[in-house]
Design an enzyme around this catalytic site. Structure first.
Site, PDB file in Angstrom:
ATOM      1  N   GLU A 166      12.607   2.502  14.257  1.00 57.66           N
ATOM      2  CA  GLU A 166      12.162   3.382  13.018  1.00 57.66           C
ATOM      3  C   GLU A 166      10.492   3.462  14.470  1.00 57.66           C
ATOM      4  O   GLU A 166      10.701   2.337  15.072  1.00 57.66           O
ATOM      5  CB  GLU A 166      11.824   3.242  12.235  1.00 57.66           C
ATOM      6  CG  GLU A 166      10.759   2.498  11.700  1.00 57.66           C
ATOM      7  CD  GLU A 166      10.834   1.334  10.244  1.00 57.66           C
ATOM      8  OE1 GLU A 166      10.355   2.807   9.494  1.00 57.66           O
ATOM      9  OE2 GLU A 166      10.236  -0.102   9.804  1.00 57.66           O
ATOM     10  N   LYS A 177       6.578  -2.302   2.023  1.00 53.56           N
ATOM     11  CA  LYS A 177       5.152  -1.665   2.901  1.00 53.56           C
ATOM     12  C   LYS A 177       4.474  -2.272   2.324  1.00 53.56           C
ATOM     13  O   LYS A 177       3.267  -2.603   1.292  1.00 53.56           O
ATOM     14  CB  LYS A 177       5.089  -0.421   1.862  1.00 53.56           C
ATOM     15  CG  LYS A 177       4.279   0.896   2.654  1.00 53.56           C
ATOM     16  CD  LYS A 177       4.005   2.388   2.701  1.00 53.56           C
ATOM     17  CE  LYS A 177       3.389   2.915   3.471  1.00 53.56           C
ATOM     18  NZ  LYS A 177       3.605   3.124   4.807  1.00 53.56           N
ATOM     19  N   TYR A 184       0.851  -1.547   0.158  1.00 52.44           N
ATOM     20  CA  TYR A 184      -0.026  -0.662   0.076  1.00 52.44           C
ATOM     21  C   TYR A 184       0.996   0.947   0.174  1.00 52.44           C
ATOM     22  O   TYR A 184       2.352   1.254  -0.163  1.00 52.44           O
ATOM     23  CB  TYR A 184      -0.721   0.279   0.948  1.00 52.44           C
ATOM     24  CG  TYR A 184      -0.244   0.612   2.656  1.00 52.44           C
ATOM     25  CD1 TYR A 184       0.401  -0.607   3.367  1.00 52.44           C
ATOM     26  CD2 TYR A 184      -0.543   1.722   3.032  1.00 52.44           C
ATOM     27  CE1 TYR A 184       1.157  -0.144   4.803  1.00 52.44           C
ATOM     28  CE2 TYR A 184      -0.014   2.265   4.257  1.00 52.44           C
ATOM     29  CZ  TYR A 184       1.246   0.947   4.948  1.00 52.44           C
ATOM     30  OH  TYR A 184       1.889   1.132   5.998  1.00 52.44           O
ATOM     31  N   LEU A 231      11.417   1.050   6.870  1.00 46.19           N
ATOM     32  CA  LEU A 231      11.191   1.524   5.572  1.00 46.19           C
ATOM     33  C   LEU A 231      11.349   2.973   5.173  1.00 46.19           C
ATOM     34  O   LEU A 231      12.017   3.458   5.861  1.00 46.19           O
ATOM     35  CB  LEU A 231       9.587   1.863   5.473  1.00 46.19           C
ATOM     36  CG  LEU A 231       8.820   1.882   4.849  1.00 46.19           C
ATOM     37  CD1 LEU A 231       8.168   1.245   3.332  1.00 46.19           C
ATOM     38  CD2 LEU A 231       7.363   2.838   4.580  1.00 46.19           C
TER      39      LEU A 231
HETATM   40  N1  DCS Z   1       7.817   3.751   8.702  1.00 45.31           N
HETATM   41  C1  DCS Z   1       7.080   2.882   8.967  1.00 45.31           C
HETATM   42  C2  DCS Z   1       6.944   1.655   9.263  1.00 45.31           C
HETATM   43  C3  DCS Z   1       5.563   3.605   7.618  1.00 45.31           C
HETATM   44  O1  DCS Z   1       4.553   2.739   8.063  1.00 45.31           O
HETATM   45  C4  DCS Z   1       5.583   4.719   7.964  1.00 45.31           C
HETATM   46  C5  DCS Z   1       5.138   5.576   7.012  1.00 45.31           C
HETATM   47  C6  DCS Z   1       6.395   5.829   7.255  1.00 45.31           C
HETATM   48  C7  DCS Z   1       7.846   4.829   8.709  1.00 45.31           C
HETATM   49  C8  DCS Z   1       6.965   6.278   6.922  1.00 45.31           C
HETATM   50  O2  DCS Z   1       7.013   6.798   5.721  1.00 45.31           O
HETATM   51  P1  DCS Z   1       6.778   7.589   5.229  1.00 45.31           P
HETATM   52  O3  DCS Z   1       7.328   9.810   4.842  1.00 45.31           O
HETATM   53  O4  DCS Z   1       6.512   7.393   3.269  1.00 45.31           O
HETATM   54  O5  DCS Z   1       5.303   8.237   5.055  1.00 45.31           O
HETATM   55  N2  DCS Z   1       3.569   5.154   7.694  1.00 45.31           N
HETATM   56  C9  DCS Z   1       2.386   5.393   6.441  1.00 45.31           C
HETATM   57  C10 DCS Z   1       1.263   4.989   7.221  1.00 45.31           C
HETATM   58  O6  DCS Z   1       1.229   3.625   7.427  1.00 45.31           O
HETATM   59  N3  DCS Z   1       0.138   5.789   7.851  1.00 45.31           N
HETATM   60  O7  DCS Z   1       0.672   6.922   6.784  1.00 45.31           O
HETATM   61  C11 DCS Z   1       1.669   6.579   6.512  1.00 45.31           C
END
Ligand code: DCS
Length: 295
Positions: A177, A145, A31, A201
């Site tokens: 993270e 992701k 996603y 990620l």
């Molecule tokens: N790490 C994880 C585990 C994440 O799920 C996300 C974003 C990030 C880092 C940060 O990535 P981005 O800067 O590309 O958003 N998670 C998404 C989510 O599940 N909801 O909003 C963003």
């Protein structure tokens, strides 16, 4: 609300999803979440390239190109009159009787997308947030992701139950993270963050922050650090599509620095705002610069 499903834009009530969808039974899919500011997609190209990469890493081929996905995302914004919020896009391996191995080649991926109205988190951007460290018990492909978010869900719930806004994953004593964000520390003027490998990620907001740091001549060290080192940072923040650059004022109830958002975090937040498609959403209309606004 109009949703996209497999080539069509449908009213939400018209969308039919199967109980045999592999996303539903196995979490077998990927996603993306793309931010929209004033009706303009932010870093859509990067998000959609990552969607295609995530799919490839689980041996799935998307039936659309990045350009086609951008067109779909723009249609969703238009049809739903979205100003500030995000687009959720999800691709699963398709519908087939439940069996772990991949279905045959005639089963096509199921692609859905919809919009969510979602204001920027101004209060949290201003005041900062609290984090709680949790053991990282996720699998070893955190670079994908994936729809499998059980480890992230449990971590976030644990944080929320401790009145914290975000969880801080620690594996082998090293800070990785957040449950849905990347993390950064600042010590003696140097920006520290985890390298982009299979333990995290590689966030799009993370990449934006690294670019801004380079433009602002803030030295960066992409290297793991321990939880103890995190607690001793002068400043700390987490980043994501929706959280943007959120200052962290406590970790495990211990103050970071003075316990207020620090000066370099503020500088990065300001630089982040300055490159958004527009600044009205931020309530900073007066800060608009000559070339700073779209629509
Ligand atoms: N790490 C994880 C585990 C994440 O799920 C996300 C974003 C990030 C880092 C940060 O990535 P981005 O800067 O590309 O958003 N998670 C998404 C989510 O599940 N909801 O909003 C963003």
């Amino acid at each position: 609300m109009k949703c996209f499903k497999d080539g069509e834009f449908l009213a939400i009530e018209e969308v039919k999803l199967s109980v045999d969808d592999r996303g539903y039974v196995f979490g077998d899919g990927v996603y993306e979440v793309i931010k929209v500011y004033d009706g303009v997609l932010f870093t859509a190209q990067e998000h959609l390239e990552r969607l295609i990469e995530s799919a490839a890493k689980i041996r799935m081929v998307l039936p659309y190109t990045v350009e086609q996905l951008i067109e779909i995302a723009e249609q969703l914004v238009q049809q739903n009159n979205l100003t500030v919020g995000h687009i959720y896009l999800q691709v699963t391996r398709g519908v087939a009787p439940r069996a772990h191995q991949f279905p045959n080649e005639f089963v096509s991926p199921v692609v859905i997308g919809y919009t969510v109205e979602n204001p920027r988190p101004f209060a949290q951007l201003e005041m900062g947030a609290a984090m709680k460290s949790v053991e990282d018990m996720r699998w070893l492909r955190c670079d994908i992701k994936s729809l499998n978010l059980l480890g992230n869900v449990l971590a976030k719930q644990e944080a929320v139950e401790s009145n914290c806004q975000e969880a801080l994953f620690v594996r082998d004593g090293l800070v990785r993270e957040g449950s849905a964000s990347n993390v950064f520390g600042i010590k003696d003027g140097v920006l520290h963050t985890h390298p982009a490998n299979h333990f995290i990620l590689n966030g799009i907001t993370r990449r934006v922050v690294l670019q801004l740091a380079s433009e602002l001549s803030i030295p960066v060290k992409e290297k793991e650090f321990t939880l103890t080192e995190a607690l001793e940072m002068d400043e700390f923040f987490f980043t994501s599509t929706n959280a943007e650059i959120t200052p962290v004022v406590t970790i495990d109830r211990q103050l970071i620095g003075e316990g207020v958002p620090g000066p370099l975090t503020r500088k990065l937040q300001k630089a982040f705002d300055a490159q958004l498609p527009m600044l009205l959403a931020a309530g900073h209309a007066d800060e608009r610069n000559a070339n700073g606004s779209a629509s």
